[in-house]
Write an enzyme that holds these catalytic residues in place. Structure first.
Site, PDB file in Angstrom:
ATOM      1  N   THR A 196       0.854  -1.193   0.000  1.00  0.00           N
ATOM      2  CA  THR A 196       0.000   0.000   0.000  1.00  0.00           C
ATOM      3  C   THR A 196       0.882   1.232   0.000  1.00  0.00           C
ATOM      4  O   THR A 196       2.049   1.173   0.396  1.00  0.00           O
ATOM      5  CB  THR A 196      -0.858   0.108   1.280  1.00  0.00           C
ATOM      6  N   ASP A 197       0.314   2.361  -0.393  1.00  0.00           N
ATOM      7  CA  ASP A 197       0.969   3.617  -0.074  1.00  0.00           C
ATOM      8  C   ASP A 197       0.786   3.815   1.438  1.00  0.00           C
ATOM      9  O   ASP A 197      -0.074   3.175   2.057  1.00  0.00           O
ATOM     10  CB  ASP A 197       0.371   4.774  -0.883  1.00  0.00           C
ATOM     11  N   TRP A 198       1.585   4.701   2.005  1.00  0.00           N
ATOM     12  CA  TRP A 198       1.666   4.805   3.475  1.00  0.00           C
ATOM     13  C   TRP A 198       0.300   5.164   4.112  1.00  0.00           C
ATOM     14  O   TRP A 198      -0.251   6.210   3.836  1.00  0.00           O
ATOM     15  CB  TRP A 198       2.748   5.816   3.835  1.00  0.00           C
ATOM     16  N   GLY A 236      -2.487   3.815   3.377  1.00  0.00           N
ATOM     17  CA  GLY A 236      -3.536   3.834   2.351  1.00  0.00           C
ATOM     18  C   GLY A 236      -4.619   2.783   2.582  1.00  0.00           C
ATOM     19  O   GLY A 236      -4.380   1.727   3.160  1.00  0.00           O
TER      20      GLY A 236
END
Ligand code: BGC
Length: 786
Positions: free
Chosen positions: A285-287, A289
């Site tokens: 995931t993005d941070w 997310g």
């Protein structure tokens, strides 16, 4: 016969062995990653260990309100300032992976707690948009390889780059981290970069997958987009990068697509990414997310970064109560272990902490010169004749913007400003201006409020100058250079006023410099030190030359001087259109979306923002696809860029006028001017409009010549397959090439005129079949050409 006493001896020995066998087995080492098969290692893992591997170790910044990491006690970082880590499971020989940003260089902290004896600087390379402006994939591979060495030498496993979202709108706050408005360029550049980095035995994470084209409420923004635009514009670049470079990892984006978080979309992460495109690595995931860890597991988003306690608990509970199958859990763990097996941490790579910063600075400087775009050069104002006395104006001349802010920033050792670069190249810079600008910039910076963590500091205003001083410089020097600076970064989009447009002070300065220098018969040059397009139409006639230097990295001042002085002949071309005015941008009305008042928040953290949505009603008409098709003249077209020499493009030749499944296109490029130079060759195809509407033309291939001496020629060749010509037909969920007359053009910008030739596709070709995926709840009302 077997002697009786020996038989008794063996019987006793067998009994003893049988008795010790149990404790022996209990003491024997469990399977070890790399020695036993992955299946055996997974079989030996407890559920807790499996889930730990899938949820990162947490965030190392103390920001109030951030959810707590999975571990109560944080293990100290091995690489200070890295963005994240996965958990080690030492019992099974599984090391922790260290992940670090970002696209313009390795983002780590230059110092480590209390130790003043060593520094850990990384090279600040030019921004991605500049690299794309080189249209030179070999160069981008070389930059990637240099960055890959820094990743490796600093003990990092995966670089969180390249970033490759489409420049949907010039105000996108992170456009500088991205390559282009065109998916072919984005895909080819990303593949070249990944191939460079991964030759060094470290991994990459292509990001942010997908349709994440603004920063506005980015963690809760729903992108509403048609299937066709998604496939042709927003997914196509990722598809090319996956197929041509197999990055170790992909980072899903923060946004939702048509109502589903990308990190929770099985259609996106499993059906399209793995099944259709053949991706073999892991998705992270993005941070922070997404909002449902169990859905993320089901979708095929194996690693949750940076990892929080609630995600860990939610997955454990779902496994225990049977709502998340053990088979999905194990499959995700296996994928992570496969990546770990390739990593330097697993191989116990003995990293030096001493990358070749000097050598890499040289590569960065060279790349910067290759990606600068000469936008205007009336009466051959450039290159400067040497040795010239230069009147250097504009804050950014003295405080060069090497790159953007946020995770795309790099902690570099130095930035060479333009005054330093020009002085180093033998030009004389007026000292009084240098002192005055330095004092002004220092004072303004001291006065501005300290930005919140990760945010871009407020820009400082341009230093005004009295007109009579400008006139005096016009008498005392040979040429004027004004640098216009613009920065941007994560968390915020750019704005129109005084950002896309020039401020009143900047305009007045340009005008006064123009009047003063032109009245003395001297030339005026503007250097654009910008993150993305700016408005030029209102002032470009006041100046002789415009050099688009983008944000050229730590050696930017030297690189700009290399081009201004003619040491390097510019060969960059625009990977993104410069519109005449902001309102001409096809997404001007819908960007960056709208907040959904009263909607329940989907996410709760300090960076979470508010629920929002954005409708991509321009469909496939992004960038030049719009300007050309709708007859809107841009200020500088996609693919445009001048040189200190001139080139001719010969006739376009096809291997066959009737397309079967492949065609070879060739043309001869000749340097018709007086200086050695390189030329970018752009191949556009116009397709018939039958069932599907099409843009007037689309870039289908590109290349760059070697350095050609005056009079020298090179034959440039391309091969086009059916896939290269195809459009996505949502009614049959397939990539199709419609039968009819095609025009194949080769030239030096999307605006033409380019040499062209006709080609016939005798019957409809269905190139690839997919299925109905990621469709919007309701049909998106898209603009259509007349
Ligand atoms: C950014 C990513 C970055 C991550 C880790 C996020 O805020 O969107 O691009 O890789 O942080 O720093």
């Amino acid at each position: 016969m077997f002697p009786r006493h020996l038989a008794r001896y063996f019987a006793t020995a067998a009994l003893v062995l049988a008795l010790v066998q149990v404790p022996l087995a209990q003491n024997s080492q469990p399977p070890q990653l790399g020695k036993s098969s992955i299946k055996e290692v997974v079989a030996a893992m407890t559920t807790e260990e499996k889930v730990k591997l899938l949820v990162g170790m947490g965030f190392n910044f103390n920001i109030p309100g951030l959810p707590s990491p999975p571990d109560e006690v944080q293990t100290p970082e091995r690489v200070t300032g890295a963005a994240g880590r996965t958990h080690a499971i030492s019992r099974l020989g599984i090391p922790s992976l260290t992940l670090s940003d970002g696209p313009a260089g390795v983002r780590i902290s230059p110092t480590r707690g209390g130790d003043n004896t060593k520094t850990y600087y990384a090279t600040g390379f030019p921004i991605a948009t500049l690299l794309a402006s080189s249209w030179d994939t070999d160069l981008v591979t070389r930059v990637g390889a240099a960055m890959g060495e820094e990743v490796r030498d600093y003990g990092i496993d995966v670089l969180l780059a390249p970033a490759m979202n489409i420049h949907r709108n010039p105000l996108g706050g992170r456009n500088f981290e991205y390559y282009s408005e065109d998916p072919l360029i984005a895909g080819k550049m990303a593949a070249a970069f990944v191939n460079g980095i991964q030759t060094k035995g470290v991994g990459t994470s292509i990001k942010h997958f997908a349709a994440n084209n603004q920063e506005f409420n980015r963690m809760q923004s729903n992108t509403i987009v048609s299937e066709r635009a998604l496939r042709e514009i927003y997914l196509r670049g990722f598809e090319i990068a996956i197929k041509e470079s197999q990055p170790w990892t992909v980072m899903s984006s923060y946004n939702l697509i048509n109502g589903t978080y990308t990190s929770q979309s099985r259609d996106l992460l499993t059906t399209i990414l793995r099944n259709e495109w053949g991706f073999k690595g892991l998705v992270m995931t993005d941070w922070f997310g997404g909002n449902n860890a169990v859905e993320q597991m089901r979708a095929g988003n194996e690693v949750l970064m940076p990892g929080i306690a609630d995600q860990y608990k939610a997955i454990i509970n779902a496994v225990n109560d049977g709502t998340l199958s053990k088979q999905i859990l194990d499959q995700n763990v296996e994928r992570v272990l496969n990546v770990i097996l390739q990593s330097p941490s697993f191989k116990k790579f003995n990293y030096s902490d001493k990358p070749d910063l000097t050598g890499h600075a040289q590569i960065g400087r060279e790349a910067a010169t290759e990606g600068m775009v000469l936008l205007q050069n009336n009466s051959a104002a450039l290159p400067f004749s040497s040795p010239a006395r230069v009147a250097l104006f504009g804050n950014a001349s003295y405080d060069l913007i090497a790159g953007g802010t946020g995770s795309g920033d790099v902690n570099k050792k130095y930035v060479v400003s333009l005054d330093q670069g020009l002085a180093g190249a033998g030009f004389t810079i007026d000292d009084s201006l240098t002192t005055e600008y330095a004092a002004f910039i220092k004072d303004q910076k001291a006065k501005r409020p300290k930005p919140a963590p990760f945010m871009m500091p407020a820009p400082i205003r341009e230093m005004p100058l009295e007109n009579d001083r400008v006139e005096k410089f016009a008498t005392d020097t040979d040429i004027a250079v004004f640098t216009l600076g613009r920065n941007s970064g994560e968390f915020a989009d750019r704005v129109v006023e005084n950002d896309f447009t020039v401020s009143p002070t900047e305009f007045t300065l340009i005008k006064e410099i123009s009047n003063a220098f032109h009245s003395k018969g001297k030339k005026v040059v503007v250097v654009l030190n910008v993150a993305g397009p700016v408005e030029v139409a209102s002032w470009r006639s006041l100046v002789d030359a415009i050099l688009l230097a983008w944000q050229p990295g730590q050696d930017g001042g030297n690189a700009i001087a290399d081009v201004l002085s003619g040491k390097v002949n510019p060969s960059g071309k625009l990977p993104t259109t410069f519109p005449m005015r902001y309102d001409d941008v096809p997404s001007a009305k819908t960007f960056p979306g709208r907040e959904l008042t009263g909607a329940t928040p989907l996410i709760n953290n300090p960076f979470g923002g508010k629920p929002a949505e954005v409708t991509y009603d321009e469909g496939i008409y992004v960038g030049y696809r719009y300007y050309n098709t709708f007859g809107v003249a841009p200020a500088y077209a996609f693919g445009y860029g001048l040189s200190y020499t001139t080139f001719s493009h010969g006739d376009v030749k096809l291997s066959a006028a009737k397309f079967a499944d492949k065609v070879t296109v060739s043309t001869v490029v000749t340097n018709t001017g007086k200086v050695t130079g390189k030329e970018v060759v752009e191949l556009y195809v116009s397709a018939p409009r039958k069932k599907l509407q099409k843009p007037t033309q689309e870039l289908r291939a590109f290349g760059k010549t070697r350095l050609l001496k005056p009079g020298e020629s090179e034959t440039v060749k391309f091969t086009l397959s059916a896939r290269d010509l195809a459009s996505f037909d949502p009614t049959v969920s397939s990539w199709v090439v419609e039968a009819g007359n095609y025009t194949v053009s080769v030239g030096d910008s999307a605006a033409g005129p380019n040499s062209s030739v006709k080609m016939v596709v005798p019957r409809d070709l269905v190139v690839e079949k997919s299925q109905r995926l990621l469709s919007p709840a309701q049909e998106v009302k898209e603009i259509q050409p007349k």
